[in-house]
Design an enzyme around this catalytic site. Sequence first.
Site, PDB file in Angstrom:
ATOM      1  N   ARG A 112       5.790 -11.206   3.655  1.00 56.51           N
ATOM      2  CA  ARG A 112       6.362 -10.188   2.775  1.00 56.51           C
ATOM      3  C   ARG A 112       7.759  -9.761   3.189  1.00 56.51           C
ATOM      4  O   ARG A 112       8.631  -9.571   2.350  1.00 56.51           O
ATOM      5  CB  ARG A 112       5.412  -8.998   2.704  1.00 56.51           C
ATOM      6  CG  ARG A 112       4.166  -9.392   1.934  1.00 56.51           C
ATOM      7  CD  ARG A 112       3.158  -8.293   1.824  1.00 56.51           C
ATOM      8  NE  ARG A 112       2.062  -8.764   0.960  1.00 56.51           N
ATOM      9  CZ  ARG A 112       0.968  -8.075   0.724  1.00 56.51           C
ATOM     10  NH1 ARG A 112       0.792  -6.883   1.272  1.00 56.51           N
ATOM     11  NH2 ARG A 112       0.045  -8.556  -0.072  1.00 56.51           N
ATOM     12  N   GLU A 146      -4.426   4.154   4.991  1.00 56.17           N
ATOM     13  CA  GLU A 146      -2.980   3.960   5.064  1.00 56.17           C
ATOM     14  C   GLU A 146      -2.281   5.163   5.689  1.00 56.17           C
ATOM     15  O   GLU A 146      -1.177   5.036   6.230  1.00 56.17           O
ATOM     16  CB  GLU A 146      -2.429   3.696   3.648  1.00 56.17           C
ATOM     17  CG  GLU A 146      -0.974   3.288   3.619  1.00 56.17           C
ATOM     18  CD  GLU A 146      -0.473   2.951   2.215  1.00 56.17           C
ATOM     19  OE1 GLU A 146      -1.306   2.840   1.289  1.00 56.17           O
ATOM     20  OE2 GLU A 146       0.745   2.798   2.050  1.00 56.17           O
TER      21      GLU A 146
END
Lengths: 564, 112
Positions: free
Chosen positions: A290, A378
């Site tokens: 990514r 997260e």
Amino acid sequence: MILESMRAETDVLVIGSGAAGMYAAIEAAKAGCRVLLVDRSLIGRGGATVMAQMTVAVALGAETPDHWSYHYRDTLVAGRGLCNEPLSQLLCEDGPDCIRSMDDWGVGWARKNGRITQAMAPGHDRPRCVYVDFLNTGPAVSKTLRTVVNKTDGIRKAGDLCIIDLLRSNDGVAGAVALHLSSGAPVIVSAKATIVATGGLTRLYRRNSASTNMGGDGYALALRAGASLVDMEFVQFFPIGHLAPRLVGMDPIMWDPFRYKLGGRLLNNRMEEFTQNYGVAEDGKYVITRDTGSYAIMKEVEAGRGSPHGGVYLSFQHCSEAALREAFGPVIDRLAANNIDLTKTPIEVAPIAHYQMGGIAAGVEMQTALPGLFAAGEAVGGANGANRLSGNAVTEALVFGRRAGRSAALFAKRARHQPDDGGSARRAVELISSSAPQPDLNSAEAIQLLQSTMQDNVGPLRSRAGLSSALRTIERLSGALGDRPPGDGRRFDMQRLDWFDLRNMLLVARVVTEAALVRTETRGAHRREDYPNAADEWENNQYVRIEDGRIVPSKLSAPLAAVP
Amino acid sequence: MTETATLKIWRGLDIGAGRWETYAVPFESGQTILDGLRWIRINCDPTLAIRFSCINANACKECMIELDGKTVYACTARLQPREMTLAPLSNKKLVRDLVTEIAPPAERFAGS
């Protein structure tokens, strides 16, 4: 006006109802605690989980032999030296068990010949990603957990509760104060243990892949309560977020699963592949990680080789209609309804804010340095270092949620309700009750301005000039925001909600930007054009906390208390 | 000349005492009703209340409203260059403007 506060009391308060929050609530309730599961939107519908389309990385060994230590090794390599190794290990080691529990609960992982299918994803050394067809991983995970939450005794649920601040006790956290959106009234929640499971901060960016309720709330809450954040400069941009043509009813990260199954080619406006010029020859396969993918696309655009809307092309023209249908079934019809025929034309893609590697500093029991405060999913920083591996986010949500629920329950059973520190409840209630005159500032426009400056200056490519410019914008908006919310204070006052959101977003944006300014190197998702190489002295985590009202960064690891 | 979509929107806190407000929104092919509502909040009136979370993916299912009398998701119904009438769901309790109480009773805050 001081609005009359409503009150609630619970053993464990869970803030946020994505996968991490719901799993935490289930575990804490199973351990015998009374749980209050709150969300600013509907329960189990918002946040990031429901948006996940595919890829949950886990060393199940269903496809090929695997072991958690191989997954761990890949996670550390992707994290470019910055992973909090005990957290990474927890993620990889407990992943298989959580995935099997989800399977037992009926999530419906895709199978072939009775065996769970595992797809190959960039950065993994073998096929490791489980999923639910078609593009249904997130909705299936959310729905499964909602069903289990509903069946578990001891969990009360409350949507439309937006947490404004945590309640401080003398030495820790004693619950939270919320704005009840559907009445406008403040709610004081007294809790023995509090779990922040609010997800990330993608809403800080103009182009983002998650829900509008992911504005970094949990980071701001933890910071203001006195906890530390770590690695906040590392924001992951998902390289191939959908850009054009306009596509509705689909998540913009949907091309990821397409690439897993069908490969696909990234092309510039000369219709030439370009990733090989950035060190990664793809040859029709999906191998680019990514961080490198986002960088390569931004650089092609910068060099004038971008697509009309400012991204690059992604082509599946090598695929037949039959192959597309076999891989994605009814999704092909949804694309047709948007006038997209992949056999005929490429689509345009560009980087999109996707995930925050940084977050609340926590140990393997998900405990923070503040007694009574836990984090999950997260919202926790560190497990993924400077760059997250594909597929680790849902695994992290499940594993950390489960662990946080257990730890918070253990803590709550030994603890009593703490009185607040004599000021934090009153201050939060006063803030919720207060009203400023109608401002010059359009709150929705201010959010858009912040998102633009973050996208342009604190995105995949950064420099001192850009970061400094972002800080000036943040400063100006913070001044314009003032210290009290506008609006009538009655139910569902969006302007008021925007104000509270901006209060959090501006604080978190400042932390990300300042941390990015201090880190004078390039590593993982943090790319400085003025410092293009990694620097050994920066193989180090950066912590941030608020002291005397100032944001204080430190390179030193803040030692965390052991098991509470 | 740019086309416009004219959004006629029901506003108020009390179903018996509401008002209609009309906004001209620049029309761009492919855009959704939710795009139009967000444009209004940013460019005209941030007090307009609309419930949404996922923006575009039709995943959160929060943005249900009535468009010309029919129930739609604002995030997938397309904007059109004509007058479009937007109202809160008539079978749910009104909260404000286009926001209604859509959560099941067991998922609403009830105090301790």
